[in-house]
Structure formats: C-alpha cells, structure tokens
Scaffold this active site. Structure first.
Site, PDB file in Angstrom:
ATOM      1  CE  LYS A 245      37.840  48.224  43.827  1.00  0.00           C
ATOM      2  NZ  LYS A 245      36.576  47.513  44.073  1.00  0.00           N
ATOM      3  CB  SER A 246      39.510  41.477  42.000  1.00  0.00           C
ATOM      4  OG  SER A 246      38.418  42.206  41.518  1.00  0.00           O
TER       5      SER A 246
ATOM      6  N   GLY B  46      31.767  46.316  48.361  1.00  0.00           N
ATOM      7  CA  GLY B  46      30.903  45.163  48.095  1.00  0.00           C
ATOM      8  C   GLY B  46      31.697  43.874  48.027  1.00  0.00           C
TER       9      GLY B  46
ATOM     10  CB  SER C  33      27.918  38.046  40.358  1.00  0.00           C
ATOM     11  OG  SER C  33      28.494  38.430  41.596  1.00  0.00           O
TER      12      SER C  33
ATOM     13  CD  GLN D 119      31.059  41.974  44.432  1.00  0.00           C
ATOM     14  OE1 GLN D 119      29.932  42.102  44.884  1.00  0.00           O
ATOM     15  NE2 GLN D 119      31.826  43.004  44.156  1.00  0.00           N
TER      16      GLN D 119
ATOM     17  CG  ASP E 213      34.297  46.811  38.246  1.00  0.00           C
ATOM     18  OD1 ASP E 213      33.077  46.788  38.495  1.00  0.00           O
ATOM     19  OD2 ASP E 213      35.133  46.134  38.876  1.00  0.00           O
TER      20      ASP E 213
ATOM     21  CE  LYS F  28      28.943  45.650  39.268  1.00  0.00           C
ATOM     22  NZ  LYS F  28      29.553  44.495  39.928  1.00  0.00           N
TER      23      LYS F  28
ATOM     24  NE  ARG G 149      30.125  52.109  39.154  1.00  0.00           N
ATOM     25  CZ  ARG G 149      31.100  51.307  39.560  1.00  0.00           C
ATOM     26  NH1 ARG G 149      31.331  50.184  38.921  1.00  0.00           N
ATOM     27  NH2 ARG G 149      31.846  51.638  40.594  1.00  0.00           N
TER      28      ARG G 149
ATOM     29  NE  ARG H 243      35.380  50.318  39.403  1.00  0.00           N
ATOM     30  CZ  ARG H 243      36.625  49.964  39.709  1.00  0.00           C
ATOM     31  NH1 ARG H 243      37.646  50.628  39.223  1.00  0.00           N
ATOM     32  NH2 ARG H 243      36.854  48.952  40.526  1.00  0.00           N
TER      33      ARG H 243
HETATM   34  C1  S3P Z   1      34.564  41.875  41.813  1.00  0.00           C
HETATM   35  C2  S3P Z   1      33.574  41.452  41.004  1.00  0.00           C
HETATM   36  C3  S3P Z   1      32.764  42.345  40.158  1.00  0.00           C
HETATM   37  C4  S3P Z   1      33.249  43.800  40.185  1.00  0.00           C
HETATM   38  C5  S3P Z   1      33.796  44.219  41.492  1.00  0.00           C
HETATM   39  C6  S3P Z   1      34.904  43.295  41.942  1.00  0.00           C
HETATM   40  C7  S3P Z   1      35.357  40.879  42.549  1.00  0.00           C
HETATM   41  O1  S3P Z   1      31.452  42.255  40.594  1.00  0.00           O
HETATM   42  O2  S3P Z   1      32.206  44.672  39.793  1.00  0.00           O
HETATM   43  O3  S3P Z   1      34.293  45.537  41.418  1.00  0.00           O
HETATM   44  O4  S3P Z   1      36.462  41.199  42.990  1.00  0.00           O
HETATM   45  O5  S3P Z   1      34.889  39.736  42.689  1.00  0.00           O
HETATM   46  P1  S3P Z   1      30.540  41.021  40.186  1.00  0.00           P
HETATM   47  O6  S3P Z   1      30.167  40.341  41.428  1.00  0.00           O
HETATM   48  O7  S3P Z   1      29.414  41.663  39.432  1.00  0.00           O
HETATM   49  O8  S3P Z   1      31.313  40.097  39.280  1.00  0.00           O
END
Ligand code: S3P
Length: 442
Positions: A21-22, A94, A166, A168, A320, A347, A351, A396
C-alpha cells in the site's frame, strides 16, 4: 457486511499477497509529479490507493489502468499540479491525504481535502504545521481536522524535527521540499519506513540520509528537483502478508508459500517478532526490485509459540502489525507485552482500545497500556472465540479477528468487514481458497 470466521483446517497454497500500500501510493504520486510516463506493475487496487489515483487525476495527471495492477501515469512534470475543480475525497486513507497535501503544497493552487468519518477524526496538524512553516496557508475544521484547505506555492525549505517516527510526516515534508527554495531536512527520533526516499532516488532525485548511533534519522532533499518517469514494480505488502502468516502459524498442518514480499528492513518488525515467539520463517531467493528488497517466504506452523516483549525500537517497523500480532499473541504460551506504540491510538481507529476489547470478548485476558497492550496467551487451541467483535470500520482490526476466529474454539463474527477492501481487496476469497472457513453472515 458481517463476516464470520470458523475454526478451520490447514492453510495451504502459494500466493503473491496484494501490492504494498505504501509503495502503491508513492508510485502514483511520484508518477504524477514526474516528467514522462511512469509504468506501474503490481499496484494495490485497494480503495485507499484508488483515492490517490483519483486525486492525481484531479491535479491534472493522466492515470490509466491497463490490466489488474498495471497502471500508467502521465506526469505533470514542469507544468506542475493543476488547480483541482472540486474538493478531493481521500476516503479512509491517512497516507494518501497526508502525502498528497505535502506534494501539492509546492504549487500555487488551492486544494480542499475530505475523508470518511475515521479519517475526519485523525490529526492533520502534524502535516499542516510544518507546511505552514514552509509558507503554505491552511484552514481546517476544529483547528486541524478534515475538511482542510491548503493554499500552496512559494515554499521555503525548513529543518523539521518531527516529534514522531512517522513516514507520513517525513514524506509530506520531503515532498513539499522538492519544490521549496533551499534544502529541506526532516529529523525523526527513529527511522520510519523509507519508501519515499528510495523511490525518489529511483526517479532521479538525490536524497541524503544520516543516522546517529542512537537511531536519530535525518533525510534531506534540495528544492527544484526534477523527477524522471520510471517503471515501478510494486512488491507484495508485508503488512498484508502478516495476516496470511498468522493464519498458517495457528493452523496445524499448514504449508503456505508467499511470493515477492517486500523485505525492506524498516518493515520487517513483525517477522522478527514472530521469530522471537518461536515461529520460523525461511526466506528463499532474496532480490531487489525498484530499490526495494523482496523475498519469498515459506510458512509452517511451529510446535508452539511463546509470549514475547519486542523492543520499543522495533515499533516503527511493525506499526501496522500490532493488531495481528496481538491476535497471534493470544495463541502463545505466556504473556506478550507490546509497548512504544502510542501512535496506535490515532490510526484508522484507537487500535489499542479495540484490540483489548475484542480479545476480552473472545475470552483472552488483555490489558491496555498508554502506549501498547499486554496479552495473556492461552496457547494453541486454547482461545475460546465465540464473540462478535466491533471494528469501528478499521480494516486491520477486522482481518485480525477473522484470523483469530480460524484458530479459536468457536466462530468469531466481525462487523464492518467491507472496510477490508481499503488495503486487502479479495481477502475473504483468498483466505477461502487457502482453506479458511470465512463467510458472510446476517
Ligand atoms: C505509512 C506510514 C505508517 C503506516 C501507514 C502507512 C506510509 O504511518 O501506519 O499505514 O505509507 O507512509 P506513520 O506515519 O505512523 O509512519
């Protein structure tokens, strides 16, 4: 839709889990920023990623699907993102909304972002604040929730010390840095997944990274970067593979082979923890595709699993996987203590709270901690099950309790199971094809 998982026989077969996904989000995003045509193979066609595809179209990129997982993106290149006509809906994603906010903010356009009820409750100031420091302007509901509007353009580079490990946050700031004046630096307390850094390099952008002995990680990009379109091969998602691995670990006689799983060391915390619990996961044929290491796994159930307490330094590399790890811990002998993961509270759902609630409903003792949970394992065959579990629409959580149900004494019912399609479309069908008894129920 409600799904029920019943005690099942062995999990057997050979599969390539769905695309990561990432990496899928990033392939679409970098493809849309780049000059030329990016060809993507193995794209995850989950709802989260489809939202990012629609967003890239809204910003003027051409995004076309040619076959299952085969997509082509004609990037905006030197033209930059165009003003979108309406607001952009990111559904449950997100990652999609946060990375896109960063990437789009370098262009002199205004974009309004919306999401579903889960995404609309998740914090966006962690992205909006650094973007504002770079010169973007924003308005958002309740001072930091979606819907949010970002006015971009004329950004200046910053040195940003992120409070969280993170990916993101890091990725949003780095993507904004691509079009900012100067060199943008992001420092995080521990390295989070580095798919953005790797894929930027594949697209021809220099990214400098350093790490201190204590694990503090820094990534740097210079503004004015030009991305050149690429061919991207998306490996299978280790976070999705974790559900298949857990299923095979708890069903005697299982024999499962998983192909092309991303083995990036910042994603392998679940595999390391399973190993610590006494599960052995031999990897065959380790190789590299589009800057990402991949491998094939053989999964067979161990004679037993033991409780564990993974180091907090491992948290980011399995962030995750806490839900499925908590479910797996129910089948171990002894206690499993999961800590250092306060981020789990923000999340797709809280969770920590939902896993503890669901485990208890299934007859497994568990306790909440501020940054994790403790699961008192009942051993293989000792998990009662026999409950209906609330998921708050979290994919999840839903998959974790369906897997738990396969190894429990009585069936487990999961609510809101349609959300599984955000990250693992076809989950129930695939599980059935491997021998799992999962079906719809009223
Ligand atoms: C992701 C980063 C993770 C993860 C998310 C995907 C990404 O979050 O939980 O499902 O693709 O950059 P974080 O921002 O906590 O690292």
């Amino acid at each position: 839709m409600r799904l029920v998982a019943r005690p099942s026989g062995p999990i057997r077969g050979r599969v390539r889990p769905p695309g990561d996904k990432s990496i899928s989000h990033r392939a679409l995003l970098l493809g849309a920023l780049a000059e030329g045509v990016t060809e993507i193979d193995g794209l995850l066609e989950g709802e989260d990623v489809l939202c990012t595809a629609a967003a890239m179209r809204a910003f003027g990129a051409e995004v076309a699907r040619h076959a299952l997982g085969r997509w082509r993106v004609t990037g905006r290149g030197s033209r930059g993102f165009a003003q979108p006509a309406g607001s952009i809906d990111f559904g449950n994603s997100g990652t999609g909304v946060r990375l896109t906010m960063g990437a789009a903010s370098t262009f002199p356009i205004r974009a309004t972002y919306t999401g579903d009820s889960s995404l609309s409750g998740r914090p966006m100031r962690r992205i909006l604040d650094p973007l504002a420091q770079m010169g973007a302007r924003w308005e958002a509901r309740d001072d930091g929730l979606l819907p949010a509007t970002v006015h971009g353009g004329d950004l200046k580079a910053i040195d940003y010390a992120s409070p969280h490990a993170s990916a993101q946050i890091k990725s949003a700031v780095l993507l904004a840095g691509l079009g900012a004046e100067g060199v943008t630096t992001v420092t995080e307390p521990r390295a989070s997944r580095d798919h953005t850094e790797r894929m930027l390099r594949a697209f021809g952008v220099a990214v400098e990274e350093t790490e201190t002995r204590e694990g503090i990680h820094t990534a740097r990009v210079a503004g004015g970067a030009r991305l050149a379109a690429q061919r991207v091969v998306v490996p299978a998602d280790p976070s999705s593979a974790a559900f298949l691995i857990a299923a095979a670990m708890i069903r005697p006689g299982s024999d499962l082979r998983l192909d092309d799983v991303c083995m990036n060391h910042l994603r392998t915390g679940f595999f390391e923890t399973v190993h610590d619990m006494g599960g052995i996961l031999p990897v065959e044929d380790y190789r590299v595709e589009t800057e990402e290491p991949i491998g094939d796994f053989i999964v067979r159930p161990p004679a037993g699993l033991r409780g564990t307490a993974p180091p907090e330094s491992r948290a980011a590399s399995m962030i995750d996987e806490y839900p499925i790890l908590s479910a797996l811990a129910a089948f171990a002998e002894g206690e499993t203590t999961l800590s250092g993961a306060a981020e789990l509270r923000v999340k797709e759902s809280d969770r920590i709270a939902l896993m503890v609630e669901g485990l208890r409903a299934c007859g497994v003792d568990a306790e909440e901690r501020s940054d994790g949970l403790v699961v008192h394992g009942r051993g293989m065959g000792g998990v009662p099950g026999g409950a209906t579990v609330r998921t708050h629409g979290d994919h999840r959580i839903a998959m974790s309790f369906l897997i738990l149900g396969l190894g429990a004494q009585s069936p487990v019912v999961v609510e809101d199971a349609e959300m599984i399609a955000t990250s693992f479309p076809g989950f129930a069908d695939l599980m059935r094809s491997l021998g799992a008894d999962i079906s719809e129920t009223a």
